[in-house]
Write an enzyme that holds these catalytic residues in place. Structure first.
Site, short mmCIF file in Angstrom:
data_model
loop_
_atom_site.label_atom_id
_atom_site.label_comp_id
_atom_site.label_asym_id
_atom_site.label_seq_id
_atom_site.Cartn_x
_atom_site.Cartn_y
_atom_site.Cartn_z
N LYS A 1 0.85 -1.31 -0.17
CA LYS A 1 0.00 0.00 -0.19
C LYS A 1 0.98 1.27 -0.12
CE LYS A 1 -3.72 -2.42 2.02
NZ LYS A 1 -4.68 -2.61 3.32
N GLN B 1 -4.63 -1.58 9.72
CA GLN B 1 -4.38 -2.89 8.97
C GLN B 1 -5.19 -3.84 10.09
OE1 GLN B 1 -3.79 -3.44 6.01
NE2 GLN B 1 -3.87 -5.76 5.93
N ASP C 1 -10.66 3.03 4.39
CA ASP C 1 -11.53 1.49 4.12
C ASP C 1 -12.89 1.24 4.14
OD1 ASP C 1 -9.53 -0.68 4.26
OD2 ASP C 1 -8.94 -0.35 6.27
N1 GUN Z 1 -6.80 -6.87 6.43
C1 GUN Z 1 -7.04 -7.41 5.28
N2 GUN Z 1 -7.97 -6.82 4.24
C2 GUN Z 1 -7.75 -5.45 4.77
C3 GUN Z 1 -8.39 -4.27 4.25
O1 GUN Z 1 -8.92 -4.23 3.22
N3 GUN Z 1 -8.13 -3.24 5.34
C4 GUN Z 1 -7.44 -3.35 6.31
N4 GUN Z 1 -7.16 -2.18 7.02
N5 GUN Z 1 -7.18 -4.50 6.98
C5 GUN Z 1 -7.16 -5.74 5.99
#
Ligand code: GUN
Length: 295
Positions: free
Chosen positions: A52, A96, A119
């Protein structure tokens, strides 16, 4: 069979975003700034967050990575979130998941300012999504919708079967595919661990979205000819013959299911790269909204 190539599509989207960022710079505007909070050092989470941050650099965004030890207290994590909420330089941020046991993930998600919740996990944003209001759509479902849109996969009047009811993928996908519009207007069945005779249901599906994390779960005998397959599973399988010591595989027996499918996402290179591109898109949207309100 047409491959729903998430790698190429996500690269196209990143190029489109990079152009917009370039224009912002030329106009003397502040570029979008995404922050990511990572608690602990889980291998998969490190990889995702690293990708990311790298993607931010590629499109010209500012990015900040905040790493906290796995022993961090809930209070400390909530303080970090409040600081990010108050920091005018940050347009959007993510925490995350998964989080360690000592932390209540629901409390954390509720603490994120909905305006910065790129998100789309805050109940305000999730509720808006369900009510067809403008909001941040969670990145993985947003990526799937974008693939269906860009490949012009018909969804109207189709039967979409979603496997898995996670808050990140299955639940939002089931809502989005039933909404009015394109992609949408589907009749949706949401299946989960208590669903009886799942094969009887998948055999009625025109579109299957599988988000289980069980390698090879969906086999060719479970699907009809011309089915559309969206494989959201990403499982690391230990394999010492590989340089990294593992390989990545999805929920679908790709070799055999792809022979029957009209469209199918590969793993890797399908939904995964789209998730990152859509997180960037949400951050761009957050920046635009904030600049319209003078921030
Ligand atoms: N863990 C797995 N997928 C995601 C996501 O799309 N966002 C976040 N914050 N954590 C994750």
């Amino acid at each position: 069979m047409i491959l729903l190539d998430g790698r190429k599509t996500s690269n196209d989207i990143k190029e489109e975003i990079a152009k917009e960022v370039q224009e912002m710079k030329e106009n003397g505007e502040r570029v979008p700034h995404l922050a990511a909070v990572l608690v602990g050092s889980d291998g998969a989470s490190l990889t995702y967050v690293g990708s990311k941050v790298k993607a931010c650099e590629r499109v010209g965004f500012e990015s900040t990575l905040i790493q906290l030890p796995h022993t961090v207290s809930e209070v400390e994590l909530l303080e970090t979130i409040h600081d990010l909420n108050d920091n005018d330089e940050i347009d959007g941020f993510i925490v995350q998941l998964p989080l360690p046991k000592q932390i209540n993930a629901q409390k954390v998600l509720l603490a994120v300012d909905p305006e910065k919740d790129v998100d789309g996990f805050h109940p305000t944003n999730f509720g808006k999504m369900a009510l067809d209001m403008s909001t941040f759509i969670p990145a993985t479902p947003f990526g799937i919708l974008t693939l269906l849109e860009r490949f012009k996969v018909e969804t109207k009047g189709k039967h979409t079967v979603v496997i898995g009811r996670s808050h990140i993928v299955g639940r939002p996908m089931s809502i989005l595919m039933g909404r009015k519009g394109f992609p949408g207007n589907s009749t949706v069945t949401l299946t989960h661990s208590y669903t009886k005779d799942i094969k009887a249901i998948t055999l009625q599906a025109d579109i299957i979205v599988t988000a289980l994390g069980v390698p090879g779960f969906l086999t060719a005998d479970m699907v009809n000819e011309d089915v559309v397959i969206i494989d959201v599973g990403i499982t690391r399988v230990t394999d010492e013959t590989k340089a990294k010591g593992y390989y990545i595989t999805g929920d679908v027996d790709f070799e055999n299911v792809s022979k029957k499918a009209s469209y199918i996402t590969p793993v890797p290179g399908g939904v995964g790269p789209m998730t990152i591109a859509m997180l960037l898109k949400n951050t761009l949207i957050a920046r635009d909204r904030r600049s319209q309100s003078g921030k």
